[in-house]
Design a protein around this motif. Sequence first.
Motif, PDB file in Angstrom:
ATOM      1  N   LEU A   1       0.806  -1.183  -0.081  1.00 16.94           N
ATOM      2  CA  LEU A   1       0.002   0.006  -0.138  1.00 16.94           C
ATOM      3  C   LEU A   1       1.005   1.191   0.077  1.00 16.94           C
ATOM      4  O   LEU A   1       1.716   1.354   0.673  1.00 16.94           O
ATOM      5  CB  LEU A   1      -0.938  -0.025   1.219  1.00 16.94           C
ATOM      6  CG  LEU A   1      -1.983  -1.262   1.129  1.00 16.94           C
ATOM      7  CD1 LEU A   1      -2.694  -1.148   2.875  1.00 16.94           C
ATOM      8  CD2 LEU A   1      -2.852  -1.132   0.157  1.00 16.94           C
ATOM      9  N   PRO A   2       0.597   2.379  -0.795  1.00 24.71           N
ATOM     10  CA  PRO A   2       0.975   3.364  -0.588  1.00 24.71           C
ATOM     11  C   PRO A   2       1.112   4.055   0.572  1.00 24.71           C
ATOM     12  O   PRO A   2       0.341   4.051   1.447  1.00 24.71           O
ATOM     13  CB  PRO A   2       0.430   4.226  -1.786  1.00 24.71           C
ATOM     14  CG  PRO A   2      -0.777   3.876  -2.055  1.00 24.71           C
ATOM     15  CD  PRO A   2      -0.492   2.244  -1.581  1.00 24.71           C
ATOM     16  N   CYS A   3       2.316   4.909   1.094  1.00 22.61           N
ATOM     17  CA  CYS A   3       2.640   5.573   2.264  1.00 22.61           C
ATOM     18  C   CYS A   3       1.746   7.011   2.073  1.00 22.61           C
ATOM     19  O   CYS A   3       2.240   7.630   1.157  1.00 22.61           O
ATOM     20  CB  CYS A   3       3.841   5.708   2.637  1.00 22.61           C
ATOM     21  SG  CYS A   3       4.223   6.607   3.855  1.00 22.61           S
ATOM     22  N   LEU A   4       0.890   7.385   3.285  1.00 30.15           N
ATOM     23  CA  LEU A   4       0.443   8.730   2.989  1.00 30.15           C
ATOM     24  C   LEU A   4       1.534   9.820   2.969  1.00 30.15           C
ATOM     25  O   LEU A   4       1.394  10.822   2.441  1.00 30.15           O
ATOM     26  CB  LEU A   4      -0.513   8.952   4.454  1.00 30.15           C
ATOM     27  CG  LEU A   4      -1.011  10.493   4.237  1.00 30.15           C
ATOM     28  CD1 LEU A   4      -1.911  10.541   3.379  1.00 30.15           C
ATOM     29  CD2 LEU A   4      -1.896  10.330   5.941  1.00 30.15           C
ATOM     30  N   HIS A   5       2.713   9.661   3.709  1.00 30.31           N
ATOM     31  CA  HIS A   5       3.869  10.604   3.873  1.00 30.31           C
ATOM     32  C   HIS A   5       4.539  10.459   2.656  1.00 30.31           C
ATOM     33  O   HIS A   5       5.178  11.630   2.124  1.00 30.31           O
ATOM     34  CB  HIS A   5       4.344  10.251   5.290  1.00 30.31           C
ATOM     35  CG  HIS A   5       3.752  10.321   6.350  1.00 30.31           C
ATOM     36  ND1 HIS A   5       3.049  11.600   6.728  1.00 30.31           N
ATOM     37  CD2 HIS A   5       3.091   9.567   7.258  1.00 30.31           C
ATOM     38  CE1 HIS A   5       2.280  11.516   7.837  1.00 30.31           C
ATOM     39  NE2 HIS A   5       2.389  10.154   8.031  1.00 30.31           N
ATOM     40  N   CYS A   6       4.940   9.304   2.137  1.00 29.19           N
ATOM     41  CA  CYS A   6       5.886   9.274   0.995  1.00 29.19           C
ATOM     42  C   CYS A   6       5.193   9.559  -0.269  1.00 29.19           C
ATOM     43  O   CYS A   6       5.818  10.025  -1.099  1.00 29.19           O
ATOM     44  CB  CYS A   6       6.603   7.882   1.168  1.00 29.19           C
ATOM     45  SG  CYS A   6       7.421   7.452   2.619  1.00 29.19           S
TER      46      CYS A   6
ATOM     47  N   PRO B   1       1.798  10.726  -1.051  1.00 31.84           N
ATOM     48  CA  PRO B   1       0.388  11.273  -0.600  1.00 31.84           C
ATOM     49  C   PRO B   1      -0.520  11.040  -1.685  1.00 31.84           C
ATOM     50  O   PRO B   1      -1.869  10.597  -1.537  1.00 31.84           O
ATOM     51  CB  PRO B   1       0.687  12.652   0.106  1.00 31.84           C
ATOM     52  CG  PRO B   1       1.842  13.039  -0.530  1.00 31.84           C
ATOM     53  CD  PRO B   1       2.779  11.874  -0.814  1.00 31.84           C
ATOM     54  N   HIS B   2      -0.288  11.361  -3.063  1.00 33.39           N
ATOM     55  CA  HIS B   2      -1.134  11.458  -4.090  1.00 33.39           C
ATOM     56  C   HIS B   2      -1.600   9.962  -4.366  1.00 33.39           C
ATOM     57  O   HIS B   2      -2.911   9.750  -4.357  1.00 33.39           O
ATOM     58  CB  HIS B   2      -0.551  12.102  -5.536  1.00 33.39           C
ATOM     59  CG  HIS B   2      -1.606  11.917  -6.615  1.00 33.39           C
ATOM     60  ND1 HIS B   2      -2.768  12.906  -6.717  1.00 33.39           N
ATOM     61  CD2 HIS B   2      -1.799  11.132  -7.873  1.00 33.39           C
ATOM     62  CE1 HIS B   2      -3.248  12.853  -7.969  1.00 33.39           C
ATOM     63  NE2 HIS B   2      -2.695  11.709  -8.338  1.00 33.39           N
ATOM     64  N   SER B   3      -0.806   8.921  -4.316  1.00 33.46           N
ATOM     65  CA  SER B   3      -1.203   7.669  -4.360  1.00 33.46           C
ATOM     66  C   SER B   3      -1.897   7.030  -3.227  1.00 33.46           C
ATOM     67  O   SER B   3      -2.935   6.334  -3.691  1.00 33.46           O
ATOM     68  CB  SER B   3       0.123   6.762  -4.782  1.00 33.46           C
ATOM     69  OG  SER B   3       0.800   7.032  -5.864  1.00 33.46           O
ATOM     70  N   TYR B   4      -1.820   7.485  -2.173  1.00 33.10           N
ATOM     71  CA  TYR B   4      -2.296   7.039  -0.968  1.00 33.10           C
ATOM     72  C   TYR B   4      -3.946   7.627  -1.198  1.00 33.10           C
ATOM     73  O   TYR B   4      -4.867   6.805  -1.185  1.00 33.10           O
ATOM     74  CB  TYR B   4      -1.916   7.464   0.360  1.00 33.10           C
ATOM     75  CG  TYR B   4      -2.332   6.954   1.428  1.00 33.10           C
ATOM     76  CD1 TYR B   4      -2.119   5.913   2.108  1.00 33.10           C
ATOM     77  CD2 TYR B   4      -3.480   7.829   2.115  1.00 33.10           C
ATOM     78  CE1 TYR B   4      -2.675   5.297   3.126  1.00 33.10           C
ATOM     79  CE2 TYR B   4      -3.840   7.423   3.437  1.00 33.10           C
ATOM     80  CZ  TYR B   4      -3.444   6.051   3.843  1.00 33.10           C
ATOM     81  OH  TYR B   4      -4.332   5.783   4.910  1.00 33.10           O
ATOM     82  N   ILE B   5      -3.982   8.874  -1.424  1.00 32.69           N
ATOM     83  CA  ILE B   5      -5.453   9.232  -1.667  1.00 32.69           C
ATOM     84  C   ILE B   5      -6.230   8.914  -2.662  1.00 32.69           C
ATOM     85  O   ILE B   5      -7.481   8.572  -2.444  1.00 32.69           O
ATOM     86  CB  ILE B   5      -5.427  11.031  -1.853  1.00 32.69           C
ATOM     87  CG1 ILE B   5      -4.627  11.741  -0.521  1.00 32.69           C
ATOM     88  CG2 ILE B   5      -6.574  11.535  -2.089  1.00 32.69           C
ATOM     89  CD1 ILE B   5      -5.331  11.500   0.587  1.00 32.69           C
ATOM     90  N   ARG B   6      -5.478   8.372  -3.785  1.00 30.30           N
ATOM     91  CA  ARG B   6      -6.310   7.763  -4.968  1.00 30.30           C
ATOM     92  C   ARG B   6      -6.654   6.391  -4.560  1.00 30.30           C
ATOM     93  O   ARG B   6      -7.900   5.944  -4.700  1.00 30.30           O
ATOM     94  CB  ARG B   6      -5.205   7.715  -6.288  1.00 30.30           C
ATOM     95  CG  ARG B   6      -5.055   9.020  -7.015  1.00 30.30           C
ATOM     96  CD  ARG B   6      -6.175   9.769  -7.478  1.00 30.30           C
ATOM     97  NE  ARG B   6      -6.456   8.833  -8.769  1.00 30.30           N
ATOM     98  CZ  ARG B   6      -7.456   8.682  -9.234  1.00 30.30           C
ATOM     99  NH1 ARG B   6      -8.613   9.541  -8.873  1.00 30.30           N
ATOM    100  NH2 ARG B   6      -7.724   7.997 -10.433  1.00 30.30           N
ATOM    101  N   MET B   7      -5.800   5.802  -3.719  1.00 26.68           N
ATOM    102  CA  MET B   7      -6.218   4.438  -3.301  1.00 26.68           C
ATOM    103  C   MET B   7      -7.318   4.525  -2.296  1.00 26.68           C
ATOM    104  O   MET B   7      -8.385   3.712  -2.459  1.00 26.68           O
ATOM    105  CB  MET B   7      -5.152   3.802  -2.441  1.00 26.68           C
ATOM    106  CG  MET B   7      -5.313   2.463  -1.600  1.00 26.68           C
ATOM    107  SD  MET B   7      -4.253   1.770  -0.667  1.00 26.68           S
ATOM    108  CE  MET B   7      -4.455   3.037   0.701  1.00 26.68           C
TER     109      MET B   7
END
Length: 87
Positions: free
Chosen positions: A10-15, A17-23
């Motif tokens: 899973l993408p990291c919110l801190h590393c 953020p765009h990928s995390y939000i899209r997930m």
Amino acid sequence: MYYHNHHHVLPCLHCHPHSYIRMVQHLIERCLVLHMNRQQCAEALAKYASIPPCITVTVWRELQKENTDFFQAYFHALSSYRPFMGR
């Protein structure tokens, strides 16, 4: 025979953020297909994807702002659908 070793990280919110939000957005969309409200969605994502409810609620609110007509129709359909769901 060649085997692919797929590790879904899973993408990291801190590393990332765009990928995390899209997930999170994608997972919210899956919750919408299951006729969940915001609270149910936040609880499900916290339990099954370890996403803090505050993140889910924030992304949900932004989606709602960007897609006002969709969410109005969704909430209307959800309210008329609920009595038949045995809830």
